[in-house]
Design a protein around this motif. Structure first.
Motif, PDB file in Angstrom:
ATOM      1  N   ALA A 161     -15.904 -38.353 -43.782  1.00  0.00           N
ATOM      2  CA  ALA A 161     -14.996 -39.138 -44.614  1.00  0.00           C
ATOM      3  C   ALA A 161     -15.664 -39.505 -45.937  1.00  0.00           C
ATOM      4  O   ALA A 161     -15.027 -39.442 -46.996  1.00  0.00           O
ATOM      5  N   VAL A 162     -16.934 -39.876 -45.876  1.00  0.00           N
ATOM      6  CA  VAL A 162     -17.664 -40.229 -47.097  1.00  0.00           C
ATOM      7  C   VAL A 162     -17.825 -39.009 -47.998  1.00  0.00           C
ATOM      8  O   VAL A 162     -17.653 -39.090 -49.216  1.00  0.00           O
ATOM      9  N   LEU A 163     -18.135 -37.868 -47.393  1.00  0.00           N
ATOM     10  CA  LEU A 163     -18.332 -36.647 -48.181  1.00  0.00           C
ATOM     11  C   LEU A 163     -17.056 -36.271 -48.934  1.00  0.00           C
ATOM     12  O   LEU A 163     -17.104 -35.976 -50.139  1.00  0.00           O
ATOM     13  N   ILE A 164     -15.909 -36.276 -48.258  1.00  0.00           N
ATOM     14  CA  ILE A 164     -14.670 -35.890 -48.932  1.00  0.00           C
ATOM     15  C   ILE A 164     -14.295 -36.929 -49.993  1.00  0.00           C
ATOM     16  O   ILE A 164     -13.775 -36.582 -51.064  1.00  0.00           O
ATOM     17  N   ALA A 165     -14.600 -38.216 -49.744  1.00  0.00           N
ATOM     18  CA  ALA A 165     -14.311 -39.254 -50.737  1.00  0.00           C
ATOM     19  C   ALA A 165     -15.155 -39.050 -51.996  1.00  0.00           C
ATOM     20  O   ALA A 165     -14.653 -39.176 -53.120  1.00  0.00           O
ATOM     21  N   VAL A 166     -16.421 -38.724 -51.817  1.00  0.00           N
ATOM     22  CA  VAL A 166     -17.304 -38.481 -52.958  1.00  0.00           C
ATOM     23  C   VAL A 166     -16.842 -37.258 -53.742  1.00  0.00           C
ATOM     24  O   VAL A 166     -16.792 -37.268 -54.980  1.00  0.00           O
ATOM     25  N   LEU A 167     -16.472 -36.199 -53.037  1.00  0.00           N
ATOM     26  CA  LEU A 167     -16.008 -34.982 -53.715  1.00  0.00           C
ATOM     27  C   LEU A 167     -14.709 -35.226 -54.480  1.00  0.00           C
ATOM     28  O   LEU A 167     -14.506 -34.678 -55.570  1.00  0.00           O
ATOM     29  N   ILE A 168     -13.825 -36.044 -53.915  1.00  0.00           N
ATOM     30  CA  ILE A 168     -12.586 -36.394 -54.615  1.00  0.00           C
ATOM     31  C   ILE A 168     -12.911 -37.107 -55.925  1.00  0.00           C
ATOM     32  O   ILE A 168     -12.358 -36.788 -56.986  1.00  0.00           O
ATOM     33  N   TYR A 169     -13.831 -38.053 -55.861  1.00  0.00           N
ATOM     34  CA  TYR A 169     -14.199 -38.806 -57.062  1.00  0.00           C
ATOM     35  C   TYR A 169     -14.865 -37.893 -58.095  1.00  0.00           C
ATOM     36  O   TYR A 169     -14.530 -37.947 -59.285  1.00  0.00           O
ATOM     37  N   VAL A 170     -15.770 -37.054 -57.639  1.00  0.00           N
ATOM     38  CA  VAL A 170     -16.469 -36.152 -58.549  1.00  0.00           C
ATOM     39  C   VAL A 170     -15.484 -35.199 -59.233  1.00  0.00           C
ATOM     40  O   VAL A 170     -15.609 -34.887 -60.426  1.00  0.00           O
ATOM     41  N   ASN A 171     -14.459 -34.756 -58.491  1.00  0.00           N
ATOM     42  CA  ASN A 171     -13.496 -33.810 -59.058  1.00  0.00           C
ATOM     43  C   ASN A 171     -12.711 -34.421 -60.214  1.00  0.00           C
ATOM     44  O   ASN A 171     -12.260 -33.695 -61.116  1.00  0.00           O
ATOM     45  N   PHE A 172     -12.530 -35.745 -60.217  1.00  0.00           N
ATOM     46  CA  PHE A 172     -11.855 -36.396 -61.340  1.00  0.00           C
ATOM     47  C   PHE A 172     -12.616 -36.175 -62.652  1.00  0.00           C
ATOM     48  O   PHE A 172     -12.030 -36.186 -63.732  1.00  0.00           O
ATOM     49  N   PHE A 173     -13.938 -35.965 -62.527  1.00  0.00           N
ATOM     50  CA  PHE A 173     -14.769 -35.711 -63.702  1.00  0.00           C
ATOM     51  C   PHE A 173     -14.904 -34.209 -63.977  1.00  0.00           C
ATOM     52  O   PHE A 173     -14.685 -33.742 -65.094  1.00  0.00           O
ATOM     53  N   THR A 174     -15.258 -33.474 -62.931  1.00  0.00           N
ATOM     54  CA  THR A 174     -15.650 -32.074 -63.137  1.00  0.00           C
ATOM     55  C   THR A 174     -14.477 -31.139 -63.399  1.00  0.00           C
ATOM     56  O   THR A 174     -14.684 -30.032 -63.910  1.00  0.00           O
ATOM     57  N   HIS A 175     -13.244 -31.539 -63.077  1.00  0.00           N
ATOM     58  CA  HIS A 175     -12.132 -30.597 -63.256  1.00  0.00           C
ATOM     59  C   HIS A 175     -11.901 -30.273 -64.732  1.00  0.00           C
ATOM     60  O   HIS A 175     -11.250 -29.272 -65.050  1.00  0.00           O
ATOM     61  N   HIS A 176     -12.441 -31.099 -65.618  1.00  0.00           N
ATOM     62  CA  HIS A 176     -12.327 -30.806 -67.050  1.00  0.00           C
ATOM     63  C   HIS A 176     -13.243 -29.648 -67.456  1.00  0.00           C
ATOM     64  O   HIS A 176     -13.047 -29.061 -68.521  1.00  0.00           O
ATOM     65  N   TYR A 177     -14.223 -29.336 -66.617  1.00  0.00           N
ATOM     66  CA  TYR A 177     -15.206 -28.318 -66.967  1.00  0.00           C
ATOM     67  C   TYR A 177     -15.254 -27.158 -65.971  1.00  0.00           C
ATOM     68  O   TYR A 177     -15.453 -26.011 -66.359  1.00  0.00           O
ATOM     69  N   LEU A 178     -15.070 -27.466 -64.688  1.00  0.00           N
ATOM     70  CA  LEU A 178     -15.271 -26.451 -63.650  1.00  0.00           C
ATOM     71  C   LEU A 178     -13.984 -26.009 -62.983  1.00  0.00           C
ATOM     72  O   LEU A 178     -14.008 -25.164 -62.085  1.00  0.00           O
ATOM     73  N   GLY A 179     -12.852 -26.568 -63.376  1.00  0.00           N
ATOM     74  CA  GLY A 179     -11.599 -26.250 -62.701  1.00  0.00           C
ATOM     75  C   GLY A 179     -11.204 -27.365 -61.750  1.00  0.00           C
ATOM     76  O   GLY A 179     -12.047 -28.111 -61.242  1.00  0.00           O
ATOM     77  N   TYR A 181     -10.101 -28.694 -58.362  1.00  0.00           N
ATOM     78  CA  TYR A 181     -10.125 -28.343 -56.937  1.00  0.00           C
ATOM     79  C   TYR A 181      -9.369 -29.379 -56.100  1.00  0.00           C
ATOM     80  O   TYR A 181      -9.630 -29.527 -54.910  1.00  0.00           O
ATOM     81  N   ARG A 182      -8.436 -30.070 -56.760  1.00  0.00           N
ATOM     82  CA  ARG A 182      -7.682 -31.137 -56.097  1.00  0.00           C
ATOM     83  C   ARG A 182      -7.011 -30.664 -54.828  1.00  0.00           C
ATOM     84  O   ARG A 182      -7.084 -31.319 -53.775  1.00  0.00           O
ATOM     85  N   TRP A 183      -6.342 -29.510 -54.870  1.00  0.00           N
ATOM     86  CA  TRP A 183      -5.571 -29.070 -53.710  1.00  0.00           C
ATOM     87  C   TRP A 183      -6.465 -28.560 -52.591  1.00  0.00           C
ATOM     88  O   TRP A 183      -6.105 -28.664 -51.413  1.00  0.00           O
ATOM     89  N   TYR A 184      -7.636 -28.052 -52.935  1.00  0.00           N
ATOM     90  CA  TYR A 184      -8.601 -27.684 -51.893  1.00  0.00           C
ATOM     91  C   TYR A 184      -9.099 -28.947 -51.183  1.00  0.00           C
ATOM     92  O   TYR A 184      -9.236 -28.972 -49.951  1.00  0.00           O
ATOM     93  N   LEU A 185      -9.373 -29.979 -51.969  1.00  0.00           N
ATOM     94  CA  LEU A 185      -9.816 -31.245 -51.388  1.00  0.00           C
ATOM     95  C   LEU A 185      -8.706 -31.891 -50.577  1.00  0.00           C
ATOM     96  O   LEU A 185      -8.956 -32.476 -49.517  1.00  0.00           O
ATOM     97  N   ALA A 186      -7.463 -31.761 -51.063  1.00  0.00           N
ATOM     98  CA  ALA A 186      -6.328 -32.293 -50.309  1.00  0.00           C
ATOM     99  C   ALA A 186      -6.192 -31.574 -48.966  1.00  0.00           C
ATOM    100  O   ALA A 186      -5.890 -32.196 -47.945  1.00  0.00           O
ATOM    101  N   ALA A 187      -6.433 -30.264 -48.979  1.00  0.00           N
ATOM    102  CA  ALA A 187      -6.369 -29.492 -47.730  1.00  0.00           C
ATOM    103  C   ALA A 187      -7.462 -29.942 -46.767  1.00  0.00           C
ATOM    104  O   ALA A 187      -7.231 -30.054 -45.553  1.00  0.00           O
ATOM    105  N   CYS A 188      -8.655 -30.230 -47.310  1.00  0.00           N
ATOM    106  CA  CYS A 188      -9.749 -30.715 -46.460  1.00  0.00           C
ATOM    107  C   CYS A 188      -9.404 -32.085 -45.874  1.00  0.00           C
ATOM    108  O   CYS A 188      -9.638 -32.340 -44.682  1.00  0.00           O
TER     109      CYS A 188
END
Length: 281
Positions: A161-179, A181-188
């Protein structure tokens, strides 16, 4: 009066005479009252957002006035015992996490949205009151947990649960540069919480709902609040600078994912963790 209301709402004495439609109506009514009561901080804070004029109050700019009011509401909730000091620590963490995200999103290279008005309490283009918009989500979950006597069944292992929460937060930043991945994280998240159930008590009997449905519903109401706030010009997206338009529905998914992250922080409070069941591996 608030203490008396809470005492009444927490009374789980059996209402044996309630059956059929009268029971449904009564439970629905109590569910609504408890939801409204859990939204106390949210309601007071967003009430201030709507009522404080854009010109400010007594010479104090609007954003600064909102900060003073938010601090006052938070201090009152702790002083009155509606929130404990441990819960205040969690709410403060939401504030810091949200403020860091705001600073990044309004920065010159990103400019996802902006706060157009002047304020003395702006740092890096972000008024300090903005963190309370995120803290209000945590406050709602904490209050709802107590009022509905929430228990969680089949919660995923905490490290997942902590890992997916951290990845969700990180994606709010990195999606501007790396793409994005919201829907992949949502699937997880869907896989992690597929079996997770919220047990709650609107009146005198326990009811259940899927945890995922709770995430989506809370995200929806945050999206509605965001539409109201942008309509009143508290902040604006680039496409709203000329004339207001409805916030894109994709933000609903972003808010739902943010609720997953917020829930994970709340779930680590000692008295709340005791009501969460994690299956043996």
């Amino acid at each position: 009066m608030l203490a008396a209301l809470d005492h009444h709402l927490l009374d789980d004495s059996a209402r044996a005479g309630l059956r059929g439609w009268p029971r449904f109506a009564m439970e629905f009514l109590y569910f609504g009252v408890k939801e409204a009561r859990a939204c106390l901080f949210v309601g007071l804070f967003f009430g201030a957002v709507l009522l404080v004029p854009r010109a400010g109050v007594l010479g104090l700019p609007r954003y600064d006035a909102l900060l003073v009011l938010a601090l006052g509401i938070q201090a009152w909730m702790v002083w009155s015992g509606l929130e404990s000091w441990d819960e205040l620590k969690a709410v403060s963490l939401f504030h810091l996490v949200g403020f860091a995200l705001e600073v990044f999103k309004v920065s010159g290279s990103i400019q996802s949205w902006s706060y157009p008005d002047f304020a003395y309490t702006k740092l890096w283009g972000v008024p300090l009151f903005s963190g309370f918009m995120y803290a209000s989500i945590g406050s709602y979950i904490i209050q709802a947990w107590r009022l509905f006597d929430l228990r969680i069944r089949h919660h995923p292992p905490y490290w997942m649960a902590v890992l997916i929460a951290v990845l969700i937060y990180v994606n709010f930043f990195t999606h501007h540069y790396l793409g994005d991945y919201r829907w992949y994280l949502a699937a997880c998240a869907l896989g992690l919480y597929a079996r997770t159930t919220v047990v709650f008590r609107p009146l005198d009997r326990e009811r259940r709902m899927p945890m995922l449905l709770a995430f989506v519903l809370i995200g929806f109401f945050i999206w509605l609040a965001e539409n109201i706030s942008t309509f009143w010009g508290v902040w604006r997206y680039p496409n709203q600078l000329g004339a207001w338009s409805v916030v894109h529905v994709s933000k609903w998914s972003s808010w739902s994912l943010l609720v997953v992250m917020t829930f994970t922080i709340v779930a680590h409070l000692k008295h709340i963790k005791a009501s969460i069941h994690v299956p043996e591996q």
